[in-house]
Design an enzyme around this catalytic site. Structure first.
Site, PDB file in Angstrom:
ATOM      1  N   ASP A 170      44.771  11.916  22.521  1.00  0.00           N
ATOM      2  CA  ASP A 170      45.387  10.723  23.106  1.00  0.00           C
ATOM      3  C   ASP A 170      44.591  10.263  24.335  1.00  0.00           C
ATOM      4  OD1 ASP A 170      47.795   8.976  23.084  1.00  0.00           O
ATOM      5  OD2 ASP A 170      48.123   9.845  25.063  1.00  0.00           O
ATOM      6  N   GLU A 226      41.003   9.052  20.623  1.00  0.00           N
ATOM      7  CA  GLU A 226      41.516   7.686  20.777  1.00  0.00           C
ATOM      8  C   GLU A 226      40.696   7.047  21.899  1.00  0.00           C
ATOM      9  OE1 GLU A 226      45.430   5.017  21.902  1.00  0.00           O
ATOM     10  OE2 GLU A 226      45.033   6.875  22.943  1.00  0.00           O
TER      11      GLU A 226
HETATM   12  C1  NOJ Z   1      48.253   6.190  23.096  1.00  0.00           C
HETATM   13  C2  NOJ Z   1      49.377   6.466  22.170  1.00  0.00           C
HETATM   14  O1  NOJ Z   1      48.983   6.178  20.857  1.00  0.00           O
HETATM   15  C3  NOJ Z   1      50.524   5.622  22.653  1.00  0.00           C
HETATM   16  O2  NOJ Z   1      51.580   5.591  21.728  1.00  0.00           O
HETATM   17  C4  NOJ Z   1      50.956   6.134  23.992  1.00  0.00           C
HETATM   18  O3  NOJ Z   1      51.960   5.291  24.517  1.00  0.00           O
HETATM   19  C5  NOJ Z   1      49.781   6.144  24.987  1.00  0.00           C
HETATM   20  N1  NOJ Z   1      48.581   6.663  24.400  1.00  0.00           N
HETATM   21  C6  NOJ Z   1      50.105   6.984  26.191  1.00  0.00           C
HETATM   22  O4  NOJ Z   1      50.164   8.333  25.853  1.00  0.00           O
END
Ligand code: NOJ
Length: 517
Positions: A206, A259
């Site tokens: 993440d 990500e």
């Molecule tokens: C990316 C995640 O996919 C999202 O759902 C989340 O709100 C943010 N990161 C913060 O962790």
């Protein structure tokens, strides 16, 4: 499972755990629910599943606020359920990746609670990003240590009782860790091992580009890249080198996908150098509008910079692509046809593809959720101005004719539209013209070609707003224009997303052609 670099061409299916399948009957999806649906996923033809966070959490951000990185929230089950899920997934030939959330914890995490109880300057506070506002850091007009804004809206700082401020790039319930602190680094290496020891095949990381902040936390200029004080700082790569060593120390092939939101394929490529992550999400593909020129630009830029790319059209943070592609079109229902065509293009490209639960059912974004049902912090922090992400998180319709459509026995945490009676997995499985049947055919076709497709692709000349590209014996043709286009010479139409007479490709349609190569 064998030692091949499976991630390179894997089709990975994202499970947003809260919304997939509810076995306990409390209206929220859970691990036992996922287990019960593994045969469906195996029949769909995906290679791996990625689970969004299921860890103990106050759920301020749907579980991306983790209070304990080594357990399962009772809402979702237990560690025993998790172990059983890993074993069952493997028995179904599916690899399993879990989400890891290293940029921030929950404010309920014991470390943050200890930090709140400890004085300024303490070891406990140094695990997070606490700062004072001094005459030299405050600019008089604002109170916070700098001008950073939260991704969810509003300032990225919250003040605690003794006057210090802590940083949260997301919600106040998600305090950012201090990744310059060796204890934080060590803790996450141990967390990786905890889940790898349980037999998982990899991690989705993440906010992978956010862990390191620029020294001195200078005021920000908007934007991404190494010049941003918050995103893609050069030092973040050292963290992933450490992580890669841990992943590589395990038997089999354990992979990590980052990500990474960025503005350039070159920056993306830095994350997937041979000693770092295996993959990073290629959000440029998801962000491209329905246009051959836009698609070609993303494909060219990606393949030029990234050796083993990924492609993704939807996830739990964005408007579902069926709806996106229909926006601004004379008839929004073309969104579904375009979604089918984009899937064929994505599955024909070199690399790996990520699917988001429900796209195989052609689910649209649910835009008319009642305000009292909404849960996304973005909705509340923007005072309802931004609808947020609940519309792509509505629980899956599995069967039957009335909500919760087989999702569970206790309703669903977000209400499902009445029109979804026609979109259940059960109904679509029985209908060869359904989106589900199309996805199954497309994934089966990709599998059948897997051994014969080279890594490289080549552009062929195409008329109008169409793209033709080849990979070995396969030609993929996609028509983003408004008129039919003549297909290139071929032996056979292997699969198409709409009616193709063998000669012409209608608008909003894609086809896979086999040549006698
Ligand atoms: C990316 C995640 O996919 C999202 O759902 C989340 O709100 C943010 N990161 C913060 O962790």
């Amino acid at each position: 499972m064998e030692d091949s670099p499976w991630w390179r061409d894997a089709v990975v299916y994202e499970i947003y755990v809260r919304s997939f399948a509810d076995a306990s009957g409390d209206g929220v999806g859970d691990l036992a629910g996922i287990r019960s649906r593994l045969p469906y996923l195996a029949a769909l033809g995906v290679d791996a599943i990625w689970l969004t966070p299921f860890y103990p959490s106050p759920m301020a951000d749907g579980g991306y606020d983790v209070a304990d990185y080594r357990d399962v929230d009772p809402l979702f089950g237990s560690l025993a359920d998790f172990d059983a899920l890993v074993a069952d997934a493997h028995a179904h030939g599916l690899r399993l990746m879990v989400d890891i959330v290293p940029n921030h914890s929950s404010s309920a995490h014991p470390w943050f609670q200890k930090a709140l109880a400890a004085p300024s300057g303490s070891e406990e506070r140094d695990r997070y990003m606490f700062r004072d506002v001094t005459p030299s850091t405050g600019d008089g007009a604002r109170q916070e240590p700098n001008n950073w804004v939260s991704v969810f809206g509003g300032p990225a700082w919250t003040q605690v009782a003794d006057g210090q401020w802590y940083l949260h790039l997301f919600a106040p319930e998600q305090p950012d860790f201090n990744w310059r602190n060796p204890e934080v680094r060590q803790e996450f290496l141990d967390i990786l091992r905890f889940w790898l020891d349980r037999g998982i095949d990899g991690f989705r990381i993440d906010v992978a580009m956010g862990l390191i902040k620029a020294p001195g936390l200078p005021d920000t200029d908007p934007g991404f890249g190494a010049k941003s004080p918050t995103w893609s700082r050069p030092e973040v790569h050292d963290i992933y080198r450490d992580w890669r060593r841990v992943l590589d120390s395990y038997p089999g092939v354990r992979a990590a996908v980052g990500e990474v939101w960025t503005d350039s394929a070159e920056d993306l490529a830095l994350y997937v150098r041979p000693d770092e992550l295996h993959q990073s999400f290629n959000f440029a593909w998801l962000e491209a509008p329905w246009s051959a020129t836009a698609f070609r630009k993303v494909i060219d830029e990606t393949l030029r910079a990234v050796p083993a790319p990924t492609w993704v059209l939807s996830n739990h943070d964005v408007v579902r692509h069926t709806t996106r592609y229909g926006e601004g079109a004379p008839d929004p229902s073309v969104g579904l046809a375009r979604g089918h065509a984009a899937l064929l293009a994505m599955l024909a490209l070199p690399g790996s593809a990520y699917l988001y639960q429900g796209e195989e059912l052609g689910l649209p974004e649910v835009k008319n959720l009642p305000p009292e049902a909404r849960q996304d912090p973005i909705f509340f922090r923007s005072k309802g101005e931004v609808l947020g992400r609940d519309g792509c998180r509505v629980p899956i319709p599995w069967s039957g004719t009335a909500p919760p459509y087989g999702f569970g026995t206790g309703g669903s945490w977000l209400p499902q539209p009445v029109e979804w009676a026609g979109l259940t997995a059960e109904r679509q499985a029985a209908d060869p013209s359904s989106t589900l049947a199309f996805y199954r055919r497309a994934l089966a076709a990709r599998r059948s070609l897997r051994e014969t497709l080279p890594d490289a692709m080549a552009w062929l000349e195409a008329p109008g707003d169409a793209l033709f590209f080849s990979r070995g014996p396969l030609i993929c043709a996609i028509n983003c224009g408004t008129d039919p286009v003549r297909l290139p010479p071929h032996e056979q139409v292997l699969i198409s997303s709409g009616l193709v007479d063998g000669q012409d490709l209608p608008p909003d349609t894609a086809a896979w052609l086999l040549t006698a190569e």
